[in-house]
Structures are given as structure tokens and as C-alpha cells.
Design an enzyme around this catalytic site. Structure first.
Site, PDB file in Angstrom:
ATOM      1  N   HIS A 154      11.030  19.902 -33.812  1.00 29.59           N
ATOM      2  CA  HIS A 154      12.229  20.727 -33.869  1.00 29.59           C
ATOM      3  C   HIS A 154      12.843  20.657 -35.272  1.00 29.59           C
ATOM      4  O   HIS A 154      12.463  19.813 -36.089  1.00 29.59           O
ATOM      5  CB  HIS A 154      13.260  20.321 -32.800  1.00 29.59           C
ATOM      6  CG  HIS A 154      13.900  18.989 -32.998  1.00 29.59           C
ATOM      7  ND1 HIS A 154      15.000  18.577 -32.275  1.00 29.59           N
ATOM      8  CD2 HIS A 154      13.611  17.948 -33.841  1.00 29.59           C
ATOM      9  CE1 HIS A 154      15.351  17.364 -32.645  1.00 29.59           C
ATOM     10  NE2 HIS A 154      14.541  16.965 -33.585  1.00 29.59           N
ATOM     11  N   CYS A 173      17.356  15.826 -40.419  1.00 33.94           N
ATOM     12  CA  CYS A 173      16.873  16.695 -39.325  1.00 33.94           C
ATOM     13  C   CYS A 173      17.014  18.177 -39.667  1.00 33.94           C
ATOM     14  O   CYS A 173      16.506  19.028 -38.931  1.00 33.94           O
ATOM     15  CB  CYS A 173      17.639  16.392 -38.040  1.00 33.94           C
ATOM     16  SG  CYS A 173      17.368  14.727 -37.448  1.00 33.94           S
ATOM     17  N   HIS A 179      10.350  18.422 -37.835  1.00 35.47           N
ATOM     18  CA  HIS A 179       9.739  17.104 -37.612  1.00 35.47           C
ATOM     19  C   HIS A 179       9.558  16.920 -36.106  1.00 35.47           C
ATOM     20  O   HIS A 179      10.108  17.675 -35.308  1.00 35.47           O
ATOM     21  CB  HIS A 179      10.637  15.994 -38.174  1.00 35.47           C
ATOM     22  CG  HIS A 179      11.970  15.944 -37.522  1.00 35.47           C
ATOM     23  ND1 HIS A 179      13.007  16.800 -37.857  1.00 35.47           N
ATOM     24  CD2 HIS A 179      12.427  15.193 -36.488  1.00 35.47           C
ATOM     25  CE1 HIS A 179      14.035  16.548 -37.082  1.00 35.47           C
ATOM     26  NE2 HIS A 179      13.731  15.588 -36.240  1.00 35.47           N
ATOM     27  N   HIS A 181       9.057  14.493 -32.341  1.00 33.92           N
ATOM     28  CA  HIS A 181       9.454  13.305 -31.563  1.00 33.92           C
ATOM     29  C   HIS A 181       8.519  13.158 -30.380  1.00 33.92           C
ATOM     30  O   HIS A 181       8.025  14.154 -29.826  1.00 33.92           O
ATOM     31  CB  HIS A 181      10.873  13.447 -31.010  1.00 33.92           C
ATOM     32  CG  HIS A 181      11.931  13.437 -32.064  1.00 33.92           C
ATOM     33  ND1 HIS A 181      12.313  12.290 -32.727  1.00 33.92           N
ATOM     34  CD2 HIS A 181      12.698  14.439 -32.570  1.00 33.92           C
ATOM     35  CE1 HIS A 181      13.266  12.587 -33.596  1.00 33.92           C
ATOM     36  NE2 HIS A 181      13.521  13.885 -33.531  1.00 33.92           N
ATOM     37  N   ASP A 219       5.476  20.614 -24.105  1.00 37.77           N
ATOM     38  CA  ASP A 219       4.628  19.655 -24.822  1.00 37.77           C
ATOM     39  C   ASP A 219       3.870  20.337 -25.969  1.00 37.77           C
ATOM     40  O   ASP A 219       3.291  21.412 -25.802  1.00 37.77           O
ATOM     41  CB  ASP A 219       3.635  19.034 -23.837  1.00 37.77           C
ATOM     42  CG  ASP A 219       2.968  17.797 -24.393  1.00 37.77           C
ATOM     43  OD1 ASP A 219       3.598  17.095 -25.224  1.00 37.77           O
ATOM     44  OD2 ASP A 219       1.821  17.522 -24.001  1.00 37.77           O
ATOM     45  N   HIS A 220       3.904  19.683 -27.142  1.00 38.86           N
ATOM     46  CA  HIS A 220       3.217  20.173 -28.340  1.00 38.86           C
ATOM     47  C   HIS A 220       3.673  21.579 -28.742  1.00 38.86           C
ATOM     48  O   HIS A 220       2.856  22.448 -29.067  1.00 38.86           O
ATOM     49  CB  HIS A 220       1.691  20.118 -28.153  1.00 38.86           C
ATOM     50  CG  HIS A 220       1.175  18.714 -28.220  1.00 38.86           C
ATOM     51  ND1 HIS A 220       1.443  17.771 -27.265  1.00 38.86           N
ATOM     52  CD2 HIS A 220       0.421  18.080 -29.164  1.00 38.86           C
ATOM     53  CE1 HIS A 220       0.880  16.624 -27.584  1.00 38.86           C
ATOM     54  NE2 HIS A 220       0.259  16.779 -28.742  1.00 38.86           N
ATOM     55  N   GLU A 266      15.179  10.505 -27.396  1.00 37.10           N
ATOM     56  CA  GLU A 266      14.523  11.147 -28.536  1.00 37.10           C
ATOM     57  C   GLU A 266      13.773  10.115 -29.366  1.00 37.10           C
ATOM     58  O   GLU A 266      12.707  10.380 -29.911  1.00 37.10           O
ATOM     59  CB  GLU A 266      15.567  11.866 -29.386  1.00 37.10           C
ATOM     60  CG  GLU A 266      14.987  12.887 -30.321  1.00 37.10           C
ATOM     61  CD  GLU A 266      16.081  13.786 -30.873  1.00 37.10           C
ATOM     62  OE1 GLU A 266      16.090  14.977 -30.529  1.00 37.10           O
ATOM     63  OE2 GLU A 266      16.932  13.278 -31.623  1.00 37.10           O
TER      64      GLU A 266
HETATM   65 ZN   LIG Z   1      14.668  15.143 -34.498  1.00 34.08          ZN
END
Ligand SMILES: [Zn+2]
Length: 302
Positions: A154, A173, A179, A181, A219-220, A266
């Protein structure tokens, strides 16, 4: 007037169990209960929480003597190393699910402590890291929490602001390339316990729903680009948890239980919880109760 406090004690026991209903076919048992139809073993973690006034010794009850001895007698002696289906008579009619074991424990522990003016307020039982049951003495109703995870990328930024302004709000961020998580997700549902299966909901049903609605969906992905909802709102942990809650609310209701809470971690240090109804808020905020230690002697249970 005495202050009212809650105190908690943990105990672990290893036991095997089998989910198998003779009125079902072999195929139906395997389909409904999966590996639990094979009689697996687990190391259960049990937290008990009692509540009451702080006495002249500075305690609600002595966790290291009174509570510990009761747990040894009522929990460890009958259950540690046992095959649960054979332990107590009620397990002949109702499967020893974690929900029903929690109730069976409540029915044995609460009267013992009530005789000493100690009020049992909460039992939490977990057979492994992926499942937690919370029972608060409400007849045949319990909370069930499953744990799962997904990975996603995100970027935190508001399109109306400059990069510098976004960086001041979101720090690193806000960097343009985004990036990722490894998100940890807990989904808590509440409902009546079935008198035959001993379950709030059959785990396979809930896991399949969460896999289908959330994991396969998120996911992904790069949340900002791949999930339309996050084109308009910033995919912070709070907004992702709210999105998951809203996406699961109706399908979980259709399974016959209520969604209670979403917890989303997160990172190991950052966690977020959202409730469906703030009046359903639980007394203890974390999945595992925190332990308290008492140091003064008190009367033994028996
Ligand atoms: Zn983040």
C-alpha cells in the site's frame, strides 16, 4: 469501599479429541471436521479470569494458591494427557469442541469459586495459535476467533496533497512506490453453541468464507490500485480493518452467527481493532489475557 479488580491465571494442558458424529457418514464427518475427525492432539492454553473486591490482603484471590490449586484439581488432573471425548459425561452427547470444553470448565470452576465469594468472569481457551474461544457464562453462547494472514502493498497518501504534505502526515509510508506488509488478521464471531457439535460454527465454513472473501481478494495486491475501495480512501490499517469488517458482515450473518470484531496487525508493533457494535466491546482488549501475580496467602479452595 473496596476497589473491584479482575485477575487472570494461565494453565496449559495437552489432550487429544475426536470430532466424529456416528449419525453422519464417514465422508460427511471428514468433510465437516477435517483433521479433527482423525483424533488429533493439541496443547491447550486456558486463561481464567475472576473478578471481585480487593480484600484486606490486597487481593481478589490468591492466584498462586487458591486459583492454582483449583485449576490443578479441576483442569489438569482430569484433562492433561486425556482423550477428551471420554473425560466427562456431557461429551458423550456433545463433541468436546473448544467452545464446549470452555463451558464444561466453567460449570466446574464457577461453583467452586462462588463458594469462596470469587466470581469467575471469563474463560479463554485456545487449542493452537489459529483459534481462540472466549466464554463469559452466557448459557450456550461463546465467541470464536480465527487467525489468518495475507500480504499486500500500500501507499499512504491523500491525492489532494503534495508529496511533502503527505510525507509530513504519513512519514515514509507516503513514498510514491509503496511498500508491503505481512498482515495478521483475527476474525471474531459470536453465536449459540450447537447442542450436538458443541460449536458456534463449524471451522471449515468460517475459514472458507474468510479465505474467499478476504484472503483471495486482498492477498498479494497493491491495495491502492487493485482494490477499488482504496482508490477513494487511504488504506491505513484502520481503513483496511473497517473494509474487512464491512465485507464480512453480511456473509457471516448468513452462516448463522454475528461478526463481533476484526483485529488487524500491520507489524509486530502496530495493531488495530474494529467492532461491529461498540456495545459488544470485550472487557479485555488482547487475544490473550494478561496475567496478574498475587503474593499473599489466602484460604485454599477446599
Ligand atoms: Zn505500511
Amino acid at each position: 469501599m473496596s476497589e473491584i479488580c479482575t485477575i487472570s491465571r494461565r494453565v496449559t494442558f495437552a489432550a487429544s479429541y475426536r470430532y466424529w458424529l456416528p449419525e453422519l457418514s464417514e465422508a460427511e464427518n471428514w468433510q465437516r471436521f477435517g483433521i479433527a475427525a482423525r483424533a488429533p492432539g493439541s496443547t491447550f492454553t486456558l486463561w481464567v479470569q475472576v473478578r471481585g473486591p480487593v480484600d484486606d490482603h490486597g487481593m481478589v484471590a490468591n492466584l498462586s494458591t487458591t486459583i492454582k490449586r483449583t485449576l490443578q484439581r479441576e483442569v489438569l488432573q482430569p484433562l492433561h494427557g486425556a482423550y477428551l471425548n471420554d473425560v466427562w459425561p456431557e461429551f458423550a452427547n456433545t463433541l468436546p469442541s473448544s467452545e464446549f470444553v470452555a463451558i464444561a470448565l466453567w460449570q466446574r470452576l464457577a461453583p467452586c469459586w462462588a463458594a469462596q465469594q470469587i466470581a469467575l468472569s471469563h474463560i479463554q481457551l485456545s487449542p493452537d495459535a489459529s483459534l481462540v474461544v472466549d466464554y463469559r457464562g452466557q448459557d450456550m453462547e461463546a465467541d470464536l476467533t480465527i487467525h489468518t494472514h495475507f500480504s499486500a502493498a500500500h501507499r499512504l497518501s491523500l491525492p489532494s496533497l503534495t508529496l511533502q504534505q503527505n510525507s509530513e502526515i504519513y512519514g515514509k509510508c507516503a513514498r510514491p512506490s509503496g511498500h508491503g506488509h505481512n498482515y495478521k488478521l483475527w476474525v471474531t464471531v459470536r453465536g449459540p453453541i450447537h447442542p450436538r457439535t458443541g460449536m458456534v460454527i463449524e471451522l471449515n465454513q468460517l475459514r472458507e468464507l474468510v479465505d474467499q472473501e478476504i484472503i483471495d481478494h486482498l492477498d498479494h495486491t497493491f491495495l491502492n490500485q487493485d482494490i477499488p475501495a482504496f482508490e477513494a480512501i487511504v488504506p491505513t490499517a484502520e481503513n483496511i480493518a473497517i473494509y474487512i469488517r464491512d465485507r464480512l458482515l453480511q456473509p457471516i450473518q448468513e452462516l448463522g452467527v454475528q461478526l463481533v470484531k476484526i483485529r488487524l496487525d500491520e507489524t509486530d508493533n502496530n495493531s488495530c481493532e474494529v467492532y461491529v457494535d461498540s456495545s459488544m466491546n470485550c472487557a479485555d482488549p488482547s487475544p490473550s489475557m494478561s496475567a496478574a501475580i498475587a503474593t499473599q496467602p489466602a484460604q485454599p479452595c477446599r
